[in-house]
Each structure stands twice: as C-alpha cells, then as structure tokens.
Write an enzyme that holds these catalytic residues in place. Structure first.
Site, PDB file in Angstrom:
ATOM      1  N   MET A   1       0.836  -1.208   0.000  1.00  8.90           N
ATOM      2  CA  MET A   1       0.000   0.000   0.000  1.00  8.90           C
ATOM      3  C   MET A   1       0.869   1.254   0.000  1.00  8.90           C
ATOM      4  SD  MET A   1      -3.379  -0.708   0.070  1.00  8.90           S
ATOM      5  CE  MET A   1      -4.553  -0.147   1.288  1.00  8.90           C
ATOM      6  N   CYS A   2       0.584   2.215   0.825  1.00 16.81           N
ATOM      7  CA  CYS A   2       1.134   3.572   0.857  1.00 16.81           C
ATOM      8  C   CYS A   2       0.265   4.463  -0.017  1.00 16.81           C
ATOM      9  CB  CYS A   2       2.573   3.707   0.371  1.00 16.81           C
ATOM     10  SG  CYS A   2       3.782   2.966   1.465  1.00 16.81           S
ATOM     11  N   GLY A   3       0.127   5.689   0.403  1.00 18.56           N
ATOM     12  CA  GLY A   3      -0.679   6.641  -0.356  1.00 18.56           C
ATOM     13  C   GLY A   3       0.158   7.850  -0.732  1.00 18.56           C
TER      14      GLY A   3
END
Lengths: 226, 222
Positions: A1-3
C-alpha cells in the site's frame, strides 16, 4: 500500500490555499498508509519537509499543514514493508536541496543499487529502499542529467514495483514501473496538476469537475515544469 | 425509485434487499469503493457520479449504470447482468468476469479484461497496456486503440479492435475476420450504442496457442 498525493499549482491565486488543499487530499489516503506520514511544501522560503510516525490526519494537524502556502506540495502516507516505522524511514526523502521523492511500492534490487551508489561515494541515512531511489535521482541530477532523464534511468536500473512522485523547486514528475500495478491518477486543469493514489483525493479540488483525469502508462515519465 | 445516500455497507445492504423489478439511485457516490457489489436480483441501479474500486463486482442479473468514471476492477468477477460506465474506467475492468456485459463508454486503463472467464467487455474508447492478459473465454470489443502487449498469453477469449494496436502480447496473433465475427461485433456494438465501430473493419486478435503445451524442442529452457 502507501498513499501519495501531490499538487502543483499553475494559478498563483490558489497559493494561499495550498496547505489546506493538500491536507484534504492527505486525509483521503489515510487508510493506505496508517504507519507514518510526511509532507514536502514548496513555499515562499523554499522547500519545507515535515515527517512523523502515527496517524496521517493527526500528523497533518501537528505539522500545521492547512496553514501552509506555496506553489507545490507532496504528501505520503506509509504502510511500512521494507524497513522499520521511524521518522527517518518516512517519506518524502529529500537528499538534495529542493528535491522530494515519495514512493508507493517496493524495490527488489535496492541493495545492489545502494552498493553501486556507495562505491561512487553516496552516503545513506537509512536502510530504506525508497531512499535508494531518492539518492539515485539526486546523484543523477548532480551529474548533470535533467529530471526526465534521471527518471528514465530509474526505469532502467531499478527492479520492482513503484509509483514515484518526484519534485524539484520547479518540476513535478510521476513515473511507474513496467507493470504499473501501483495506482497513479493524474488530473489537470488550467489552474493545477494533481497526482493521487486514490481518486477520492481529487474530488475536493477546485474545478475538478472539468479536469482531465488520466493514468500514466508503464515507464512513461509525466513531467510538468513551472 | 429509491434514492440512497450514506455509508457503503448501508447502501449495499439496501441495494441487496431490493426485490426483482425495483430501481434505485445512489446519489453522490464520491468515488467510494465497493459500491453495488454482490447484487443478485433483476434490479436497475444508478450510481449518480464517480465510483471507486470493484464497482458492481460479483453481480448477477442486475443492470447497473454509473454516471461517471470508475476505479479499479469494475465488474470484477461479474456473473451475469450488465454494467454501463458513462465515463472512463481505471485498471482491470471486468477482470475474471464469468458472464454478463461491462460497457465502458470512455477509455479503460491497463489490464482491461484480465483473466476474462466468459463475460463480455466493450470499451468505446482506448485501452491501456496488457488488455486481455490470460483471458480464458469471452469477448472484448475495443472501439478505439489498444495499448502494448494486447492479448498476452491469451487462452480462448477473442479481442476485436477498431483502432490501432500498439503491440501484440506473447502468443497473441491477428486472425482473419469471419462472417460470425462481423455479426457478433455488429450486435455488440448496437447493444452498446457504439456507432463509431465498423463491424467489417475491426481486427480480430486471438491465441496462437503456442503456449498451450510444453515443447520437447525447448526442454533445456525448462
């Protein structure tokens, strides 16, 4: 993930609202990276980087993000995979004045690239894979490459999954790996360019209804310059 | 028609409770994920704005219209029914769809129709790279251009392209268009309202089937 979220303003009238707009965007990628967060804001005094461990929305408040002004900003929310959850391991990485790099993904050959850079005298702060990409880009810029060339070289040299948003004082660039499996949505209007991991993060931007929205293709460098 | 707003789970519960023949409109979906998933009734649903990931996924029988773009995986694993996106679609549109029809009026991003298992995907505009990757059965119609790696590792799904093809994937090949193909494309284009598609001038892409079996000639490579 990570945004990832990023906003590059073309209309100076929006500059007082930069921090508030990025703050709203960051809140929409909170779930993608609950471990830590960081922002890089290009304001009147140059680039200011703020990072912290914990909930991205609480951190944005702590940074005073909503009150920051400027012409460009990036934000990142991290779900740690490659190294510990620390402030140092949080994004953005800024190894060169004016340079910011944020990353969603993981590099498979970062140790190899790190050794090659260390052999050329590059010094690292962390054991984080994203820092290797940031140091690599900084090293190429130091050697005289422009940002477009440096990012094309990232595609040649790095193996793994990545969507990268890389900014300098006057540039805003996005690149993805050959398989392009990490999200990247770009939107552009006459007033701004935005890049996000989550469509929802665009919805609150002024004039979004008329924006051109698209996704960069594999290994395609999308770059805007002031 | 019932107009719904609120949290995703509450909306989905309300949609799944609708009886055959009912209609509902979800106002202001704001790009939220997983809307209208798992429907199993003869209902007409409208999402009145942009929707997020997996819109209408796993559905049976339902007729879903989205008045805006959608995120990743629209109609993922669709079983039957129809999804009509009046905008663009992000990656992996109609991934693994077993049946039903997914119509995208605009463009579709990377890996549209990946691992398609019998469903139909019709894209009015262009598609990104790797469209139809490992698609096993079903049909993909592309009204515009196709990106690189089209039909990589295809099984028995067939892809029709109106525009240009940037590049074919491994084991995909262009084949002659038969009368059956023309009929099939004409019917599908009519169903989708794709007036710009000329059924007699599409390119048929299917599997060359060279990856179906191991070859003793390549023993050393295995």
């Amino acid at each position: 993930m990570c945004g990832i979220v990023g906003l590059h303003l073309k209309d100076p009238a929006l500059e007082p609202q930069l921090g508030a707009l990025l703050s709203g965007m960051l809140a929409q990628v909170r779930e993608r990276g609950p471990d830590s967060a960081g922002v890089g804001v290009y304001g009147p005094g140059g680039l200011a980087v703020r990072k912290g461990v914990g909930d991205p929305v609480a951190l944005a408040e702590e940074f005073g993000l909503a009150g920051m002004r400027g012409h460009q900003a990036v934000g990142h929310t991290r779900m740690a995979t490659e190294s510990a959850i620390t402030v140092e391991g949080s994004h953005p990485f800024s190894p060169r004045p004016g340079l910011c790099l944020v990353h969603n993904g993981s590099f498979a050959n970062h140790a190899t690239v790190r050794r090659a850079l260390e052999a050329e005298g590059v010094v690292f702060d962390t054991d984080n894979d994203s820092e290797v990409a940031a140091r690599f880009v900084a090293h190429r810029l130091d050697r005289g490459d422009d940002l477009d060339k440096a990012l094309r070289l990232v595609c040649d040299v790095f193996d793994g999954f990545y969507t990268l948003l890389v900014t300098t004082d006057d540039e805003f660039a996005v690149v993805r790996d050959a398989v392009a499996c990490k999200p990247a949505i770009l939107a552009e209007t006459p007033a701004w360019v935005a890049m996000v991991s989550e469509y929802r993060a665009l919805v609150g931007l002024p004039g979004f209804a008329a924006a051109r929205v698209f996704e960069p293709g594999p290994e395609e460098v999308c770059l805007w310059k002031r | 028609m019932e107009a719904l707003t609120g949290e995703v789970r509450a909306i989905n519960r309300a949609l799944r409770a609708l009886p055959d023949g009912a209609s509902a409109l979800v106002a202001d979906p704001r790009g939220r994920h997983n809307l209208a998933v798992g429907l199993d009734a003869d209902v007409r649903i409208t999402l009145d704005g942009p929707a997020g990931y997996y819109t209408g996924g796993l559905g049976k029988r339902a007729d879903l219209t989205v008045n805006g773009p959608v995120g990743w995986g629209v109609g993922e694993n669709l079983m039957s029914g129809r999804i009509h996106v009046k905008g663009d679609a992000s990656q992996s549109a109609a991934a693994t769809a077993h049946g039903g029809l997914v119509i995208v009026d605009g463009d579709a991003s990377l890996r549209a129709g990946i691992s398609l298992k019998g469903g139909t995907l019709a894209v009015g505009g262009d598609v990104g790279a790797y469209c139809g990757f490992m698609a096993q059965a079903g049909t993909v119609l592309i009204g515009g251009d196709a990106g690189d790696g089209l039909g990589d590792s295809l099984y028995e799904a067939v892809i029709y392209v109106s525009g240009r093809i940037a590049g074919l994937g491994t084991d995909a090949r262009v084949e002659d268009l038969t009368e059956d193909d023309v009929r099939k494309v004409r019917d599908l284009a009519k169903t989708c309202g794709f007036d710009h598609v000329d059924p007699e001038n599409v390119t048929r892409v299917a599997s060359a089937r060279t990856l179906y079996h191991f070859s003793t000639q390549h023993h050393a490579a295995y």
